[in-house]
Design a protein around this motif. Structure first.
Motif, PDB file in Angstrom:
ATOM      1  N   LEU A 197       0.805  -1.225   0.000  1.00 55.17           N
ATOM      2  CA  LEU A 197       0.000   0.000   0.000  1.00 55.17           C
ATOM      3  C   LEU A 197       0.839   1.276   0.000  1.00 55.17           C
ATOM      4  CD1 LEU A 197      -2.767  -1.166   2.487  1.00 55.17           C
ATOM      5  CD2 LEU A 197      -3.002  -0.849   0.021  1.00 55.17           C
ATOM      6  N   GLU A 198       2.131   1.106  -0.197  1.00 52.60           N
ATOM      7  CA  GLU A 198       3.004   2.269  -0.303  1.00 52.60           C
ATOM      8  C   GLU A 198       2.530   3.153  -1.461  1.00 52.60           C
ATOM      9  OE1 GLU A 198       7.816   3.165  -0.567  1.00 52.60           O
ATOM     10  OE2 GLU A 198       7.025   1.183  -1.046  1.00 52.60           O
ATOM     11  N   ASP A 199       2.548   4.439  -1.270  1.00 53.85           N
ATOM     12  CA  ASP A 199       2.129   5.418  -2.284  1.00 53.85           C
ATOM     13  C   ASP A 199       0.623   5.429  -2.532  1.00 53.85           C
ATOM     14  OD1 ASP A 199       4.815   6.106  -2.657  1.00 53.85           O
ATOM     15  OD2 ASP A 199       5.073   4.556  -4.184  1.00 53.85           O
ATOM     16  N   THR A 200      -0.161   4.842  -1.617  1.00 58.21           N
ATOM     17  CA  THR A 200      -1.623   4.913  -1.767  1.00 58.21           C
ATOM     18  C   THR A 200      -2.259   5.680  -0.613  1.00 58.21           C
ATOM     19  OG1 THR A 200      -1.996   2.804  -0.610  1.00 58.21           O
ATOM     20  CG2 THR A 200      -1.710   2.712  -3.011  1.00 58.21           C
ATOM     21  N   GLY A 201      -1.445   6.411   0.163  1.00 57.35           N
ATOM     22  CA  GLY A 201      -1.995   7.217   1.247  1.00 57.35           C
ATOM     23  C   GLY A 201      -2.010   6.535   2.590  1.00 57.35           C
ATOM     24  N   PHE A 202      -1.247   5.444   2.737  1.00 55.61           N
ATOM     25  CA  PHE A 202      -1.156   4.756   4.021  1.00 55.61           C
ATOM     26  C   PHE A 202       0.217   5.028   4.638  1.00 55.61           C
ATOM     27  CE2 PHE A 202      -4.721   2.714   2.220  1.00 55.61           C
ATOM     28  CZ  PHE A 202      -5.430   2.110   3.248  1.00 55.61           C
ATOM     29  N   TYR A 203       0.257   4.990   5.981  1.00 54.11           N
ATOM     30  CA  TYR A 203       1.530   5.230   6.654  1.00 54.11           C
ATOM     31  C   TYR A 203       1.632   4.335   7.884  1.00 54.11           C
ATOM     32  CZ  TYR A 203       5.676   7.669   8.262  1.00 54.11           C
ATOM     33  OH  TYR A 203       6.955   7.960   8.638  1.00 54.11           O
ATOM     34  N   ARG A 204       2.802   3.739   8.061  1.00 54.70           N
ATOM     35  CA  ARG A 204       3.073   2.857   9.206  1.00 54.70           C
ATOM     36  C   ARG A 204       3.489   3.734  10.383  1.00 54.70           C
ATOM     37  NH1 ARG A 204       5.219  -2.545   8.900  1.00 54.70           N
ATOM     38  NH2 ARG A 204       5.188  -3.473  10.992  1.00 54.70           N
ATOM     39  N   ILE A 205       2.574   3.981  11.315  1.00 54.54           N
ATOM     40  CA  ILE A 205       2.873   4.888  12.422  1.00 54.54           C
ATOM     41  C   ILE A 205       3.380   4.155  13.661  1.00 54.54           C
ATOM     42  CG2 ILE A 205       1.207   6.605  11.645  1.00 54.54           C
ATOM     43  CD1 ILE A 205      -0.664   5.658  13.869  1.00 54.54           C
ATOM     44  N   HIS A 206       3.365   2.836  13.586  1.00 56.29           N
ATOM     45  CA  HIS A 206       3.789   2.019  14.724  1.00 56.29           C
ATOM     46  C   HIS A 206       4.084   0.633  14.174  1.00 56.29           C
ATOM     47  CE1 HIS A 206       3.429  -0.273  18.500  1.00 56.29           C
ATOM     48  NE2 HIS A 206       3.682   0.867  19.120  1.00 56.29           N
ATOM     49  N   ASP A 207       4.894  -0.141  14.880  1.00 59.26           N
ATOM     50  CA  ASP A 207       5.178  -1.504  14.422  1.00 59.26           C
ATOM     51  C   ASP A 207       3.898  -2.308  14.225  1.00 59.26           C
ATOM     52  OD1 ASP A 207       7.864  -1.046  14.399  1.00 59.26           O
ATOM     53  OD2 ASP A 207       8.277  -2.029  16.321  1.00 59.26           O
ATOM     54  N   SER A 208       2.864  -1.967  14.979  1.00 58.91           N
ATOM     55  CA  SER A 208       1.617  -2.735  14.935  1.00 58.91           C
ATOM     56  C   SER A 208       0.503  -2.069  14.147  1.00 58.91           C
ATOM     57  CB  SER A 208       1.113  -2.997  16.366  1.00 58.91           C
ATOM     58  OG  SER A 208       2.061  -3.729  17.105  1.00 58.91           O
ATOM     59  N   HIS A 209       0.740  -0.859  13.622  1.00 59.94           N
ATOM     60  CA  HIS A 209      -0.366  -0.128  13.000  1.00 59.94           C
ATOM     61  C   HIS A 209       0.029   0.545  11.681  1.00 59.94           C
ATOM     62  CE1 HIS A 209      -3.229  -0.520  16.317  1.00 59.94           C
ATOM     63  NE2 HIS A 209      -2.209  -0.353  17.126  1.00 59.94           N
ATOM     64  N   LEU A 210      -0.835   0.335  10.697  1.00 62.52           N
ATOM     65  CA  LEU A 210      -0.746   0.998   9.398  1.00 62.52           C
ATOM     66  C   LEU A 210      -2.072   1.726   9.211  1.00 62.52           C
ATOM     67  CD1 LEU A 210       0.772   1.247   6.596  1.00 62.52           C
ATOM     68  CD2 LEU A 210      -0.526  -0.778   5.896  1.00 62.52           C
ATOM     69  N   ILE A 211      -2.023   3.046   8.992  1.00 64.05           N
ATOM     70  CA  ILE A 211      -3.279   3.796   8.929  1.00 64.05           C
ATOM     71  C   ILE A 211      -3.464   4.461   7.569  1.00 64.05           C
ATOM     72  CG2 ILE A 211      -3.259   4.236  11.418  1.00 64.05           C
ATOM     73  CD1 ILE A 211      -2.486   7.157  10.754  1.00 64.05           C
TER      74      ILE A 211
END
Length: 252
Positions: A197-211
Motif C-alpha cells: 500500500l506504499e504510495d496509496t496514502g497509508f503510513y506505518r505509524i507504529h510496528d503494529s499499526h498501518l493507517i
C-alpha cells in the motif's frame, strides 16, 4: 499409495525454455500436478484452456507483449480455474496481481516457491479464481489500483482502498478495519501490506499499526492519531517526524 486425483494444469508461456523448465520442475517436485497441455501464445492458450478444462493455469504475463497474459484471461468467458502467474520482474504487473489476491512466481522459478504455490492451490482446490481474475483484468485497464483483495478463510473480499481505516498486526496476520465497522482477518503480515500500500496514502505509524491518512480526524499532542471510526492509534516516537511530514504534504 495415494489415490488422490491429480491437479490438471496448463502451462502458457511464449518461451520454449520457460515451458520446458516449468514442466520439468512440476514433474520432479510437484507430482500431484499433471500438465495436460502447453501453449506458446495467448491464442493457443485460449484453445488449450477451452479444450482441456484445467483446474490450474500457469500463465506468463508477457507473451511477448506487455500484459498479454491478462488479455488472454479477458477473452475467456468461463473462468472455472485458478491461475498462478509466472513473470520476470514487472513492478506494475506484480502489484496488480497482489492487489487481486492472486498467486505468482518470479522467473527463474524457485523450487520451494513453486511447491508453496501449488500447496496454496491444493488447500482451496475446487474454488476458481473467477472473482479475483475479473478484478485483475478490470484493474489492468483502469489505471491506478483502487480495490484490494483480502483473502480470508475460504473467500476473497474486495474492498475499496478508501474504505480501509487502518490495519493492525495480529502475530503473522493483519486485521483490516473498514468504514462500515467490519473487521477482516487476513493471513499475511502487516509488513506485506505496508509494502503493497506504499504510495496509496497509508503510513506505518507504529510496528503494529498501518493507517489510512485520509481517515485521520485529529492528531493529539499526546502522540495519538484519532481516526474517523473513533479509534485512537499511538504514533511511535521514531515514526512521528515522518508521520507529521506526511500530514503536511496534504493528508491533514
Amino acid at each position: 499409495m495415494s489415490t488422490a486425483k491429480k491437479i490438471t494444469a496448463v502451462i502458457v508461456d511464449d518461451e520454449e525454455t520457460g515451458r520446458k523448465t516449468l514442466l520439468n520442475l512440476l514433474n520432479e517436485y510437484c507430482p500431484e500436478v499433471e500438465v495436460v497441455a502447453m501453449a506458446d501464445s495467448a491464442a493457443s492458450g485460449f484453445t488449450a484452456i477451452r479444450q482441456c478444462h484445467p483446474e490450474l493455469v500457469f500463465l506468463d504475463v508477457r507473451m511477448p507483449a506487455a500484459d498479454e497474459g491478462f488479455q488472454l484471461l479477458e477473452s475467456l468467458d468461463d473462468l472455472d480455474f485458478s491461475v498462478i502467474f509466472t513473470t520476470s520482474y514487472n513492478e506494475y504487473a506484480i502489484r496488480a496481481i497482489k492487489f487481486s489476491a492472486l498467486d505468482y512466481l518470479l522467473k527463474p522459478i524457485d523450487i520451494l516457491e513453486l511447491q508453496k504455490a501449488v500447496a496454496r492451490y491444493a488447500r482451496k482446490r475446487g474454488r476458481s479464481d473467477r472473482q479475483a481474475i475479473h478484478h485483475l483484468t478490470n484493474a489492468a485497464n483502469a489505471g491506478p489500483l483502487k480495490k484490494l483483495g483480502l483473502p480470508a478463510a475460504d473467500e476473497v473480499t474486495f474492498v475499496n482502498i478508501d474504505d480501509i481505516v487502518r490495519c493492525e498486526a495480529d502475530s503473522n496476520c493483519t486485521v483490516f478495519y473498514l468504514t462500515n465497522r467490519q473487521k477482516i482477518l487476513v493471513t499475511k503480515t502487516l509488513k506485506y501490506y505496508d509494502n503493497l500500500l506504499e504510495d496509496t496514502g497509508f503510513y506505518r505509524i507504529h510496528d503494529s499499526h498501518l493507517i489510512n491518512l485520509r481517515h485521520i480526524k485529529k492528531y493529539l499532542k499526546e502522540g495519538v492519531a484519532l481516526m474517523s471510526d473513533g479509534s485512537q492509534v499511538y504514533v511511535s516516537a521514531r515514526k512521528k517526524k515522518g508521520f507529521l511530514d506526511k500530514l503536511n504534504e496534504g493528508f491533514a
